[in-house]
Design an enzyme around this catalytic site. Structure first.
Site, PDB file in Angstrom:
ATOM      1  N   ARG A  48     -32.317 -13.676  27.103  1.00 47.94           N
ATOM      2  CA  ARG A  48     -33.332 -12.644  27.373  1.00 47.94           C
ATOM      3  C   ARG A  48     -34.277 -13.110  28.478  1.00 47.94           C
ATOM      4  O   ARG A  48     -34.656 -12.323  29.345  1.00 47.94           O
ATOM      5  CB  ARG A  48     -34.120 -12.339  26.094  1.00 47.94           C
ATOM      6  N   ARG A  67     -34.840  -9.732  13.767  1.00 51.77           N
ATOM      7  CA  ARG A  67     -34.058  -9.116  14.833  1.00 51.77           C
ATOM      8  C   ARG A  67     -32.878 -10.004  15.205  1.00 51.77           C
ATOM      9  O   ARG A  67     -33.017 -11.215  15.296  1.00 51.77           O
ATOM     10  CB  ARG A  67     -34.944  -8.925  16.070  1.00 51.77           C
TER      11      ARG A  67
HETATM   12  P1  ADP Z   1     -38.155  -7.994  24.036  1.00 52.06           P
HETATM   13  O1  ADP Z   1     -39.027  -8.351  22.868  1.00 52.06           O
HETATM   14  O2  ADP Z   1     -37.151  -9.059  24.347  1.00 52.06           O
HETATM   15  O3  ADP Z   1     -38.925  -7.580  25.241  1.00 52.06           O
HETATM   16  P2  ADP Z   1     -37.139  -5.282  23.410  1.00 52.06           P
HETATM   17  O4  ADP Z   1     -37.407  -4.915  22.001  1.00 52.06           O
HETATM   18  O5  ADP Z   1     -37.949  -4.597  24.470  1.00 52.06           O
HETATM   19  O6  ADP Z   1     -37.215  -6.859  23.549  1.00 52.06           O
HETATM   20  O7  ADP Z   1     -35.592  -5.036  23.753  1.00 52.06           O
HETATM   21  C1  ADP Z   1     -34.567  -5.640  22.998  1.00 52.06           C
HETATM   22  C2  ADP Z   1     -33.222  -5.537  23.713  1.00 52.06           C
HETATM   23  O8  ADP Z   1     -32.920  -4.145  23.955  1.00 52.06           O
HETATM   24  C3  ADP Z   1     -33.158  -6.177  25.093  1.00 52.06           C
HETATM   25  O9  ADP Z   1     -32.919  -7.564  25.059  1.00 52.06           O
HETATM   26  C4  ADP Z   1     -31.980  -5.376  25.712  1.00 52.06           C
HETATM   27  O10 ADP Z   1     -30.745  -5.800  25.196  1.00 52.06           O
HETATM   28  C5  ADP Z   1     -32.224  -3.973  25.194  1.00 52.06           C
HETATM   29  N1  ADP Z   1     -33.085  -3.189  26.100  1.00 52.06           N
HETATM   30  C6  ADP Z   1     -34.330  -2.702  25.821  1.00 52.06           C
HETATM   31  N2  ADP Z   1     -34.832  -2.035  26.863  1.00 52.06           N
HETATM   32  C7  ADP Z   1     -33.902  -2.117  27.859  1.00 52.06           C
HETATM   33  C8  ADP Z   1     -33.829  -1.654  29.196  1.00 52.06           C
HETATM   34  N3  ADP Z   1     -34.847  -0.964  29.743  1.00 52.06           N
HETATM   35  N4  ADP Z   1     -32.709  -1.933  29.919  1.00 52.06           N
HETATM   36  C9  ADP Z   1     -31.700  -2.610  29.390  1.00 52.06           C
HETATM   37  N5  ADP Z   1     -31.690  -3.092  28.142  1.00 52.06           N
HETATM   38  C10 ADP Z   1     -32.777  -2.850  27.373  1.00 52.06           C
END
Ligand code: ADP
Length: 197
Positions: free
Chosen positions: A150, A139
């Site tokens: 993050r 990723r």
């Molecule tokens: P993580 O493993 O960091 O929890 P995710 O796969 O859930 O990551 O999300 C990856 C990225 O997608 C986030 O860092 C953000 O940029 C975006 N993203 C996902 N869900 C949201 C949300 N609900 N609001 C804003 N951005 C989001």
């Protein structure tokens, strides 16, 4: 069963939501997965989200709320769903409440996966290494710089949601440091309370 899994990046939300989704026959709605699919497909949403995601920032509330509103209206969500990675901000939580109320639906539980910060970096590094070893693509945000962003976004924007859902009587916290199967058992325990209620 309508459930939210909360926790910082690397807490195991994706792993646990997949297991629970399969067990209960309800879909896992991961905004991260949906946004990554949009980036890959080069849709207008994907084009807007790409750089922000790669840097570890948050995509706008408007975009993710729109995605979730469309998704939970689909027929496979009629029996419930697990939200993984949404809501991530207080305005997203308020928008979700409004959305559910408009459909006469209610959340059953919000499960927080509690983990030590120190383990998050190594978990993300391991995930990147395992993906590479399996011949996959790491990723864009699984690197030290983006992870810092993050985590900051998590503490600034998302962690207040535990207070929000506690105040609504919905929050249950489980120990995300335990082995995967143990964490699943703890979550099952929480869900059993809902089914027996
Ligand atoms: P993580 O493993 O960091 O929890 P995710 O796969 O859930 O990551 O999300 C990856 C990225 O997608 C986030 O860092 C953000 O940029 C975006 N993203 C996902 N869900 C949201 C949300 N609900 N609001 C804003 N951005 C989001």
């Amino acid at each position: 069963m309508k459930l939210i899994l909360l926790g910082p990046p690397g807490a195991g939300k994706g792993t646990q939501s997949q297991i629970i989704a399969e067990k209960h026959g309800i879909p896992q709605l991961s905004t991260g997965d949906m946004l990554r699919a949009a980036v890959k497909a080069g849709t207008p949403v994907g084009l807007k989200a790409k750089e922000i995601m790669a840097a570890g920032g948050l995509v706008s509330d408007e975009i993710v709320v729109g995605i979730i509103a469309d998704r939970i209206s689909e027929p496979d969500c009629a029996r419930g769903f697990i939200l993984d990675g949404f809501p991530r901000t207080l305005p997203q939580a308020a928008a979700l409440d409004a959305l559910l109320t408009s459909k006469s639906l209610k959340l059953d539980r919000v499960v927080e996966l509690k983990v030590d910060d120190t383990i998050l970096v190594s978990r993300i590094e391991t995930r990147a290494k395992e993906t590479l070893a399996a011949g996959g693509t790491v990723r864009a945000d699984d690197n030290a710089d983006a992870l810092k962003t993050r985590l900051m976004a998590y503490y600034r924007e998302t962690s207040p949601l535990t207070g929000y859902y506690f105040a609504h009587g919905l929050l249950k916290t489980v120990d995300g440091m335990a082995p995967i199967a143990d964490v699943t058992r703890q979550i099952d325990g929480v869900l059993g309370e809902v089914q027996n209620a």
